[in-house]
Scaffold this motif. Sequence first.
Motif, PDB file in Angstrom:
ATOM      1  N   ALA A   1       0.854  -1.186   0.000  1.00 49.73           N
ATOM      2  CA  ALA A   1       0.000   0.000   0.000  1.00 49.73           C
ATOM      3  C   ALA A   1       0.888   1.233   0.000  1.00 49.73           C
ATOM      4  N   THR A   2       2.161   1.017  -0.329  1.00 48.68           N
ATOM      5  CA  THR A   2       3.127   2.107  -0.283  1.00 48.68           C
ATOM      6  C   THR A   2       3.197   2.803  -1.635  1.00 48.68           C
ATOM      7  N   ARG A   3       3.080   4.115  -1.611  1.00 42.90           N
ATOM      8  CA  ARG A   3       3.311   4.891  -2.826  1.00 42.90           C
ATOM      9  C   ARG A   3       4.822   5.006  -2.995  1.00 42.90           C
ATOM     10  N   ILE A   4       5.348   4.576  -4.143  1.00 44.55           N
ATOM     11  CA  ILE A   4       6.791   4.594  -4.357  1.00 44.55           C
ATOM     12  C   ILE A   4       7.144   5.743  -5.290  1.00 44.55           C
ATOM     13  N   VAL A   5       8.010   6.625  -4.805  1.00 48.58           N
ATOM     14  CA  VAL A   5       8.477   7.760  -5.608  1.00 48.58           C
ATOM     15  C   VAL A   5       9.964   7.537  -5.840  1.00 48.58           C
ATOM     16  N   PHE A   6      10.369   7.344  -7.083  1.00 53.58           N
ATOM     17  CA  PHE A   6      11.757   6.991  -7.377  1.00 53.58           C
ATOM     18  C   PHE A   6      12.377   7.996  -8.341  1.00 53.58           C
ATOM     19  N   GLY A   7      13.600   8.412  -8.088  1.00 47.70           N
ATOM     20  CA  GLY A   7      14.322   9.196  -9.078  1.00 47.70           C
ATOM     21  C   GLY A   7      15.369  10.103  -8.473  1.00 47.70           C
ATOM     22  N   GLU A   8      16.356  10.423  -9.285  1.00 51.28           N
ATOM     23  CA  GLU A   8      17.408  11.338  -8.848  1.00 51.28           C
ATOM     24  C   GLU A   8      16.808  12.721  -8.614  1.00 51.28           C
ATOM     25  N   GLY A   9      17.105  13.319  -7.465  1.00 54.83           N
ATOM     26  CA  GLY A   9      16.628  14.661  -7.145  1.00 54.83           C
ATOM     27  C   GLY A   9      15.271  14.684  -6.462  1.00 54.83           C
ATOM     28  N   LYS A  10      14.633  13.543  -6.331  1.00 52.85           N
ATOM     29  CA  LYS A  10      13.283  13.506  -5.741  1.00 52.85           C
ATOM     30  C   LYS A  10      13.269  13.944  -4.274  1.00 52.85           C
ATOM     31  N   ALA A  11      14.416  13.863  -3.602  1.00 57.70           N
ATOM     32  CA  ALA A  11      14.446  14.246  -2.181  1.00 57.70           C
ATOM     33  C   ALA A  11      13.987  15.685  -1.991  1.00 57.70           C
ATOM     34  N   ALA A  12      14.170  16.519  -3.023  1.00 57.32           N
ATOM     35  CA  ALA A  12      13.779  17.925  -2.925  1.00 57.32           C
ATOM     36  C   ALA A  12      12.267  18.085  -2.759  1.00 57.32           C
TER      37      ALA A  12
ATOM     38  N   LEU B   1      10.258   7.183  -0.577  1.00 46.96           N
ATOM     39  CA  LEU B   1      10.892   8.099  -1.528  1.00 46.96           C
ATOM     40  C   LEU B   1      12.339   7.634  -1.718  1.00 46.96           C
ATOM     41  N   VAL B   2      12.631   7.099  -2.888  1.00 44.74           N
ATOM     42  CA  VAL B   2      13.948   6.521  -3.157  1.00 44.74           C
ATOM     43  C   VAL B   2      14.684   7.419  -4.141  1.00 44.74           C
ATOM     44  N   ASP B   3      15.669   8.140  -3.632  1.00 42.68           N
ATOM     45  CA  ASP B   3      16.463   9.047  -4.455  1.00 42.68           C
ATOM     46  C   ASP B   3      17.901   8.521  -4.462  1.00 42.68           C
ATOM     47  N   PRO B   4      18.346   7.939  -5.578  1.00 41.68           N
ATOM     48  CA  PRO B   4      19.684   7.327  -5.597  1.00 41.68           C
ATOM     49  C   PRO B   4      20.799   8.312  -5.248  1.00 41.68           C
ATOM     50  N   GLU B   5      20.572   9.611  -5.477  1.00 40.22           N
ATOM     51  CA  GLU B   5      21.613  10.604  -5.159  1.00 40.22           C
ATOM     52  C   GLU B   5      21.995  10.562  -3.675  1.00 40.22           C
ATOM     53  N   LEU B   6      21.054  10.165  -2.823  1.00 41.57           N
ATOM     54  CA  LEU B   6      21.332  10.112  -1.381  1.00 41.57           C
ATOM     55  C   LEU B   6      22.353   9.028  -1.041  1.00 41.57           C
ATOM     56  N   THR B   7      22.631   8.123  -1.984  1.00 42.17           N
ATOM     57  CA  THR B   7      23.586   7.033  -1.698  1.00 42.17           C
ATOM     58  C   THR B   7      24.977   7.312  -2.267  1.00 42.17           C
TER      59      THR B   7
ATOM     60  N   GLY C   1      31.849   5.099  -6.187  1.00 42.64           N
ATOM     61  CA  GLY C   1      30.567   5.462  -5.595  1.00 42.64           C
ATOM     62  C   GLY C   1      29.825   6.551  -6.346  1.00 42.64           C
ATOM     63  N   THR C   2      30.519   7.271  -7.217  1.00 39.17           N
ATOM     64  CA  THR C   2      29.862   8.365  -7.942  1.00 39.17           C
ATOM     65  C   THR C   2      29.256   7.896  -9.263  1.00 39.17           C
ATOM     66  N   ASP C   3      29.372   6.615  -9.565  1.00 44.12           N
ATOM     67  CA  ASP C   3      28.804   6.107 -10.815  1.00 44.12           C
ATOM     68  C   ASP C   3      27.267   6.131 -10.721  1.00 44.12           C
ATOM     69  N   ARG C   4      26.674   7.090 -11.410  1.00 46.93           N
ATOM     70  CA  ARG C   4      25.221   7.314 -11.279  1.00 46.93           C
ATOM     71  C   ARG C   4      24.410   6.086 -11.652  1.00 46.93           C
ATOM     72  N   ASN C   5      24.838   5.455 -12.739  1.00 45.83           N
ATOM     73  CA  ASN C   5      24.070   4.300 -13.208  1.00 45.83           C
ATOM     74  C   ASN C   5      24.118   3.151 -12.201  1.00 45.83           C
ATOM     75  N   ALA C   6      25.316   2.879 -11.670  1.00 46.17           N
ATOM     76  CA  ALA C   6      25.451   1.776 -10.708  1.00 46.17           C
ATOM     77  C   ALA C   6      24.644   2.061  -9.436  1.00 46.17           C
ATOM     78  N   ARG C   7      24.679   3.298  -8.978  1.00 47.27           N
ATOM     79  CA  ARG C   7      23.922   3.656  -7.763  1.00 47.27           C
ATOM     80  C   ARG C   7      22.420   3.504  -8.018  1.00 47.27           C
ATOM     81  N   ARG C   8      21.984   3.892  -9.215  1.00 47.70           N
ATOM     82  CA  ARG C   8      20.556   3.768  -9.537  1.00 47.70           C
ATOM     83  C   ARG C   8      20.154   2.289  -9.575  1.00 47.70           C
ATOM     84  N   GLU C   9      20.984   1.471 -10.190  1.00 45.29           N
ATOM     85  CA  GLU C   9      20.686   0.043 -10.283  1.00 45.29           C
ATOM     86  C   GLU C   9      20.587  -0.580  -8.886  1.00 45.29           C
ATOM     87  N   MET C  10      21.489  -0.194  -7.993  1.00 44.73           N
ATOM     88  CA  MET C  10      21.465  -0.753  -6.638  1.00 44.73           C
ATOM     89  C   MET C  10      20.251  -0.250  -5.847  1.00 44.73           C
ATOM     90  N   ALA C  11      19.860   1.005  -6.072  1.00 48.10           N
ATOM     91  CA  ALA C  11      18.667   1.532  -5.386  1.00 48.10           C
ATOM     92  C   ALA C  11      17.425   0.756  -5.836  1.00 48.10           C
TER      93      ALA C  11
END
Length: 379
Positions: free
Chosen positions: A8-19, A167-173, A227-237
């Motif tokens: 029942a969880t609304r999932i919000v995913f994406g880079e920058g979503k933390a804002a 709220l899953v924002d890969p940038e936070l990782t 750790g700065t590889d955006r694609n790898a961080r997104r895949e792991m998130a």
Amino acid sequence: MDFEFATATRIVFGEGKAATLPELARGFGARALVVTGTSPERAEAMVQALAAETMAVPGEPTVELVREGAQRAKDAGCDVVLSIGGGSAIDAGKAIAAIAANGGEPLEFLEVVGQGRALSVPPLPFIAVPTTAGTGSEVTRNAVLGSAEHGVKASLRSPLMLPRVALVDPELTYALPPAITAYTGLDALTQLIEPYVSARANPLADALSIDGIRRVASALRIAYFDGTDRNARREMALASLFGGLALANAGLGVVHGFAAPLGGGWEAPHGALCAALLPHGMAANVAALRARAPQNPALERYAAIARLLTGRENASAEDGIRWVRALCAELKIPPLRAWGIGQSDLPGVVENAARASSMKANPLPLTAEELQAVLAAAW
Ligand SMILES: [Zn+2]
């Protein structure tokens, strides 16, 4: 075949979503309690934007901490709880939201060591914002709590405890150090593998596991070394999120069965324990399936996992185990004894693990000797 798959969880995913978080939180009420992990400064902007109450969780959450947090939320009249952090902060916030609304003593609601009383009132709305990629706790309906008194970990669990928003924002990782990336990433892999071979496996969880295992196989090594590889961080998130959904609906197995008493008795990160145990848990299950249950579909599933991990069409179940073992070595996963666990402690851990809730979903029951061997190999 019959199965249930609930979220029942609304999932919000994406880079920058933390804002978007302050606005999202305000939608649930004016007064927020923000629960953070060991780096509360990361949530500072959020806390100011919301004029929120805050609470930092220094280690893995305990019954005592949840009691205190629930009181704080009540005293301040909070109407929404947010967690920004790793699995510990998220589990703490999830439990605080439940106890703040239901009152009473956290232990009354705890499985295994407590009375396992059901929640009667829905928790305060809870928003989970993970800053690691591993636990999947943002989409699960349980919070794992330690009890100093009992020396084990147990879950507070209710369908009502599903977070309202993940709220899953890969940038936070991006800033996670390599060791934490390795521990949490291997926890994610464990939480994709165990539901897939579980006695409660189902087609919807399978789809998430298969997709998630492939993502971990291609991305975890890269995220560890850069750790700065955006694609790898997104895949792991994504892999972590899928693992959370899979485990909440298909259960876990022997690795998590051991992680519960080990995590309760010693100060070791959950992911590090799972990582140390994973190749040995897989090996024990494959050997036991070959010996006692060759028709069990989990056996072919271990070969499917090996194909996903290695990318080779002819990979055997054993090839998958070797792949995981090599990854653990490359990512410098310490053995269990590195966390202060003594050899003489192992028999007691086997006894407690046999009672853990995760053990029930293991593809087949393992004997005490087999459990002992897993632990000795991981030690
Ligand atoms: Zn786990």
